[in-house]
Scaffold this motif. Structure first.
Motif, PDB file in Angstrom:
ATOM      1  N   ALA A 221       0.821  -1.217   0.000  1.00  0.00           N
ATOM      2  CA  ALA A 221       0.000   0.000   0.000  1.00  0.00           C
ATOM      3  C   ALA A 221       0.851   1.261   0.000  1.00  0.00           C
ATOM      4  O   ALA A 221       0.478   2.264  -0.619  1.00  0.00           O
ATOM      5  N   VAL A 222       2.018   1.220   0.661  1.00  0.00           N
ATOM      6  CA  VAL A 222       2.845   2.421   0.761  1.00  0.00           C
ATOM      7  C   VAL A 222       3.333   2.884  -0.610  1.00  0.00           C
ATOM      8  O   VAL A 222       3.532   4.084  -0.839  1.00  0.00           O
ATOM      9  N   LEU A 223       3.487   1.961  -1.554  1.00  0.00           N
ATOM     10  CA  LEU A 223       3.896   2.340  -2.908  1.00  0.00           C
ATOM     11  C   LEU A 223       2.817   3.169  -3.594  1.00  0.00           C
ATOM     12  O   LEU A 223       3.077   4.229  -4.170  1.00  0.00           O
ATOM     13  N   PHE A 224       1.571   2.687  -3.527  1.00  0.00           N
ATOM     14  CA  PHE A 224       0.456   3.423  -4.123  1.00  0.00           C
ATOM     15  C   PHE A 224       0.242   4.746  -3.383  1.00  0.00           C
ATOM     16  O   PHE A 224      -0.076   5.766  -3.996  1.00  0.00           O
ATOM     17  N   GLU A 225       0.420   4.694  -2.083  1.00  0.00           N
ATOM     18  CA  GLU A 225       0.289   5.892  -1.247  1.00  0.00           C
ATOM     19  C   GLU A 225       1.283   6.964  -1.689  1.00  0.00           C
ATOM     20  O   GLU A 225       0.928   8.136  -1.868  1.00  0.00           O
ATOM     21  N   SER A 226       2.535   6.563  -1.890  1.00  0.00           N
ATOM     22  CA  SER A 226       3.574   7.510  -2.313  1.00  0.00           C
ATOM     23  C   SER A 226       3.336   8.001  -3.735  1.00  0.00           C
ATOM     24  O   SER A 226       3.567   9.182  -4.027  1.00  0.00           O
ATOM     25  N   CYS A 227       2.887   7.120  -4.622  1.00  0.00           N
ATOM     26  CA  CYS A 227       2.595   7.536  -6.004  1.00  0.00           C
ATOM     27  C   CYS A 227       1.548   8.636  -6.022  1.00  0.00           C
ATOM     28  O   CYS A 227       1.683   9.633  -6.746  1.00  0.00           O
ATOM     29  N   ALA A 228       0.496   8.462  -5.222  1.00  0.00           N
ATOM     30  CA  ALA A 228      -0.574   9.468  -5.172  1.00  0.00           C
ATOM     31  C   ALA A 228      -0.088  10.752  -4.506  1.00  0.00           C
ATOM     32  O   ALA A 228      -0.329  11.854  -5.014  1.00  0.00           O
ATOM     33  N   ALA A 229       0.605  10.626  -3.394  1.00  0.00           N
ATOM     34  CA  ALA A 229       1.085  11.812  -2.665  1.00  0.00           C
ATOM     35  C   ALA A 229       2.087  12.599  -3.499  1.00  0.00           C
ATOM     36  O   ALA A 229       2.011  13.833  -3.577  1.00  0.00           O
ATOM     37  N   ILE A 230       3.026  11.902  -4.135  1.00  0.00           N
ATOM     38  CA  ILE A 230       4.050  12.582  -4.928  1.00  0.00           C
ATOM     39  C   ILE A 230       3.452  13.206  -6.184  1.00  0.00           C
ATOM     40  O   ILE A 230       3.855  14.297  -6.608  1.00  0.00           O
TER      41      ILE A 230
ATOM     42  N   GLU B  49      -3.539  19.602   2.676  1.00  0.00           N
ATOM     43  CA  GLU B  49      -4.784  18.849   2.864  1.00  0.00           C
ATOM     44  C   GLU B  49      -5.071  17.957   1.651  1.00  0.00           C
ATOM     45  O   GLU B  49      -5.460  16.794   1.803  1.00  0.00           O
ATOM     46  N   GLU B  50      -4.843  18.498   0.455  1.00  0.00           N
ATOM     47  CA  GLU B  50      -5.062  17.718  -0.770  1.00  0.00           C
ATOM     48  C   GLU B  50      -4.079  16.551  -0.871  1.00  0.00           C
ATOM     49  O   GLU B  50      -4.449  15.446  -1.289  1.00  0.00           O
ATOM     50  N   VAL B  51      -2.839  16.789  -0.467  1.00  0.00           N
ATOM     51  CA  VAL B  51      -1.828  15.717  -0.478  1.00  0.00           C
ATOM     52  C   VAL B  51      -2.237  14.591   0.463  1.00  0.00           C
ATOM     53  O   VAL B  51      -2.129  13.405   0.115  1.00  0.00           O
ATOM     54  N   GLU B  52      -2.720  14.934   1.646  1.00  0.00           N
ATOM     55  CA  GLU B  52      -3.133  13.914   2.613  1.00  0.00           C
ATOM     56  C   GLU B  52      -4.322  13.097   2.098  1.00  0.00           C
ATOM     57  O   GLU B  52      -4.378  11.875   2.290  1.00  0.00           O
ATOM     58  N   LYS B  53      -5.262  13.754   1.423  1.00  0.00           N
ATOM     59  CA  LYS B  53      -6.411  13.032   0.861  1.00  0.00           C
ATOM     60  C   LYS B  53      -5.971  12.096  -0.262  1.00  0.00           C
ATOM     61  O   LYS B  53      -6.439  10.957  -0.359  1.00  0.00           O
ATOM     62  N   ALA B  54      -5.052  12.576  -1.107  1.00  0.00           N
ATOM     63  CA  ALA B  54      -4.528  11.729  -2.188  1.00  0.00           C
ATOM     64  C   ALA B  54      -3.770  10.535  -1.610  1.00  0.00           C
ATOM     65  O   ALA B  54      -3.874   9.405  -2.102  1.00  0.00           O
ATOM     66  N   LYS B  55      -3.021  10.788  -0.545  1.00  0.00           N
ATOM     67  CA  LYS B  55      -2.241   9.739   0.128  1.00  0.00           C
ATOM     68  C   LYS B  55      -3.155   8.634   0.667  1.00  0.00           C
ATOM     69  O   LYS B  55      -2.885   7.438   0.481  1.00  0.00           O
ATOM     70  N   LEU B  56      -4.257   9.022   1.303  1.00  0.00           N
ATOM     71  CA  LEU B  56      -5.204   8.042   1.844  1.00  0.00           C
ATOM     72  C   LEU B  56      -5.864   7.254   0.713  1.00  0.00           C
ATOM     73  O   LEU B  56      -6.067   6.041   0.826  1.00  0.00           O
ATOM     74  N   PHE B  57      -6.187   7.935  -0.375  1.00  0.00           N
ATOM     75  CA  PHE B  57      -6.739   7.249  -1.554  1.00  0.00           C
ATOM     76  C   PHE B  57      -5.757   6.180  -2.034  1.00  0.00           C
ATOM     77  O   PHE B  57      -6.135   5.033  -2.305  1.00  0.00           O
ATOM     78  N   GLY B  58      -4.481   6.543  -2.136  1.00  0.00           N
ATOM     79  CA  GLY B  58      -3.460   5.584  -2.579  1.00  0.00           C
ATOM     80  C   GLY B  58      -3.332   4.406  -1.634  1.00  0.00           C
ATOM     81  O   GLY B  58      -3.170   3.259  -2.078  1.00  0.00           O
ATOM     82  N   GLN B  59      -3.419   4.669  -0.331  1.00  0.00           N
ATOM     83  CA  GLN B  59      -3.328   3.574   0.644  1.00  0.00           C
ATOM     84  C   GLN B  59      -4.492   2.596   0.488  1.00  0.00           C
ATOM     85  O   GLN B  59      -4.288   1.370   0.472  1.00  0.00           O
ATOM     86  N   ASN B  60      -5.718   3.131   0.384  1.00  0.00           N
ATOM     87  CA  ASN B  60      -6.883   2.256   0.207  1.00  0.00           C
ATOM     88  C   ASN B  60      -6.763   1.433  -1.074  1.00  0.00           C
ATOM     89  O   ASN B  60      -7.079   0.235  -1.097  1.00  0.00           O
ATOM     90  N   LEU B  61      -6.305   2.072  -2.126  1.00  0.00           N
ATOM     91  CA  LEU B  61      -6.097   1.389  -3.398  1.00  0.00           C
ATOM     92  C   LEU B  61      -5.070   0.267  -3.262  1.00  0.00           C
ATOM     93  O   LEU B  61      -5.261  -0.852  -3.750  1.00  0.00           O
ATOM     94  N   GLY B  62      -3.962   0.559  -2.566  1.00  0.00           N
ATOM     95  CA  GLY B  62      -2.905  -0.434  -2.384  1.00  0.00           C
ATOM     96  C   GLY B  62      -3.335  -1.630  -1.558  1.00  0.00           C
ATOM     97  O   GLY B  62      -2.947  -2.769  -1.835  1.00  0.00           O
ATOM     98  N   ILE B  63      -4.156  -1.379  -0.535  1.00  0.00           N
ATOM     99  CA  ILE B  63      -4.660  -2.485   0.286  1.00  0.00           C
ATOM    100  C   ILE B  63      -5.569  -3.379  -0.542  1.00  0.00           C
ATOM    101  O   ILE B  63      -5.482  -4.614  -0.489  1.00  0.00           O
ATOM    102  N   MET B  64      -6.450  -2.757  -1.336  1.00  0.00           N
ATOM    103  CA  MET B  64      -7.295  -3.523  -2.271  1.00  0.00           C
ATOM    104  C   MET B  64      -6.442  -4.398  -3.180  1.00  0.00           C
ATOM    105  O   MET B  64      -6.729  -5.576  -3.388  1.00  0.00           O
ATOM    106  N   PHE B  65      -5.391  -3.791  -3.731  1.00  0.00           N
ATOM    107  CA  PHE B  65      -4.508  -4.487  -4.667  1.00  0.00           C
ATOM    108  C   PHE B  65      -3.911  -5.740  -4.029  1.00  0.00           C
ATOM    109  O   PHE B  65      -3.902  -6.820  -4.625  1.00  0.00           O
ATOM    110  N   GLN B  66      -3.429  -5.603  -2.786  1.00  0.00           N
ATOM    111  CA  GLN B  66      -2.781  -6.735  -2.128  1.00  0.00           C
ATOM    112  C   GLN B  66      -3.773  -7.816  -1.723  1.00  0.00           C
ATOM    113  O   GLN B  66      -3.471  -9.013  -1.826  1.00  0.00           O
ATOM    114  N   ILE B  67      -4.962  -7.431  -1.268  1.00  0.00           N
ATOM    115  CA  ILE B  67      -5.965  -8.439  -0.906  1.00  0.00           C
ATOM    116  C   ILE B  67      -6.343  -9.258  -2.147  1.00  0.00           C
ATOM    117  O   ILE B  67      -6.455 -10.478  -2.081  1.00  0.00           O
ATOM    118  N   ARG B  68      -6.532  -8.563  -3.278  1.00  0.00           N
ATOM    119  CA  ARG B  68      -6.826  -9.285  -4.527  1.00  0.00           C
ATOM    120  C   ARG B  68      -5.697 -10.237  -4.869  1.00  0.00           C
ATOM    121  O   ARG B  68      -5.918 -11.391  -5.237  1.00  0.00           O
TER     122      ARG B  68
END
Length: 339
Positions: free
Chosen positions: A186-195, A205-224
């Motif tokens: 998840a941290v990879l997707f998190e960093s991609c979105a934040a960066i 504030e926008e960076v933090e929201k993008a970061k959380l989006f990336g984390q949720n996306l990354g967790i989904m990716f790994q569970i799949r």
């Protein structure tokens, strides 16, 4: 009939990938050319190894995310491109090193670098790629982006160590499972979105929201990815129970074990997984127990929970219709992919 169905599925997947890349088509082509250049060298052995790595490229979903998020907050710049290359190079280096640690012989259906050459050569080429990542990210001249990438490297390494520790840990914990995947995937997707957001001048504030989006996306990716381990498919590229053979217990079996404590025999098999003493027949028993006990359904439900959280970001933070459609297609692709 199966051939026709597979063909239709491939066409749909191509259409979905086209939709995902549509808002950044030109920028992605520029990224692809620059990334190829970053993995090119004149020395014979190094050139050969880098070519081997380039040929197993994949779909570049992480840089696509960086470019889409940057576009959402103003546009893709040279800063965005250098950051995206640095991120993808760091990810590539981590995969080369992971294959050495895991003694893997294949990566995406192709012989791994360590299997083709040697562990020594794989570690060295991984170091070369990591150094190249640092070089490219330095071209951004953005201290926050440089710090983010440096922290990403630290987190990926600590995640690998946490996973190694967890193999010997007697507890079978869903919380630790999430700790591991947040640090490893998840941290990879998190960093991609934040960066991506940082490169476009987004607010904190926008960076933090993008970061959380990336984390949720990354967790989904790994569970799949973990669900794949319970099914035998040549498309997926790894045999059933491969994670268990490597000493890893993932979300489906963790749920099955913790919600069926009366099955002491299954818990004993889980301990054998962690001890790396389990055999193929025993893995098959544990896989079947997991399926029978609702482990797959539970993992799919948790994946959908993170999917819904990620969709909130699109509603609240993405106003451009094309970018929103692309990011929605991205989420759909992750949750429904078959490899």
């Amino acid at each position: 009939m199966d051939i026709f169905c597979n063909f239709v599925a491939k066409i749909k997947k191509m259409d979905q990938l086209s939709l995902i890349k549509q808002p950044i088509d030109q920028e992605f082509n520029e990224f692809t050319a620059l990334f190829k250049e970053s993995l090119t060298h004149g020395d014979h052995l190094l050139s050969e190894m880098l070519t081997h790595i380039r040929q197993r490229g994949g779909k570049r979903m992480r840089p696509i995310l960086t470019l889409l998020i940057a576009k959402n907050y103003g546009g893709v710049t040279a800063e965005t491109q250098n950051a995206a290359i640095g991120l993808e190079l760091l990810h590539t280096a981590s995969l080369v090193h992971d294959d050495v640690v895991d003694e893997s012989e294949e990566r995406r259906g192709q012989a791994s670098v360590n299997a083709t050459y040697s562990n020594n050569a794989a570690v060295l080429v991984g170091d070369f790629i990591l150094s190249t990542a640092l070089l490219y990210v330095s071209h951004t001249n953005n201290q926050r982006i440089i710090s983010n990438l440096a922290q990403l490297g630290r987190t990926l390494a600590s995640g690998e160590l946490l996973q190694l520790w967890n193999i010997s840990n007697k507890d079978i914990s869903e919380d630790i499972y999430y700790d591991v995947i947040k640090q490893k995937t998840a941290v990879l997707f998190e960093s991609c979105a934040a960066i991506g957001a940082l490169s476009a001048g987004a607010s904190d504030e926008e960076v933090e929201k993008a970061k959380l989006f990336g984390q949720n996306l990354g967790i989904m990716f790994q569970i799949r990815d973990d669900i794949f381990d319970y099914y035998d498919s040549k498309e997926i590229g790894k045999p059933t129970g491969n994670d268990m053979a490597e000493g890893k217990l993932t979300l489906p079996v963790i749920y099955a074990l913790n919600n069926n404590p009366q099955y002491e025999a299954m818990m004993n098999l889980a301990r054998k997984v962690k001890a790396r003493t389990i055999n193929t027949d025993e893995i098959a028993v544990l896989v079947e127990f997991t399926k029978r006990s609702g482990g797959i359904e539970y993992a799919e439900k948790r994946m959908e929970d993170f999917h819904q959280e990620a969709l909130k970001y699109l509603d609240e933070s993405v106003s451009d219709t094309a970018i929103r459609d692309a990011l929605k297609a991205y989420l759909d692709y992750v949750i429904r992919r078959n490899k």
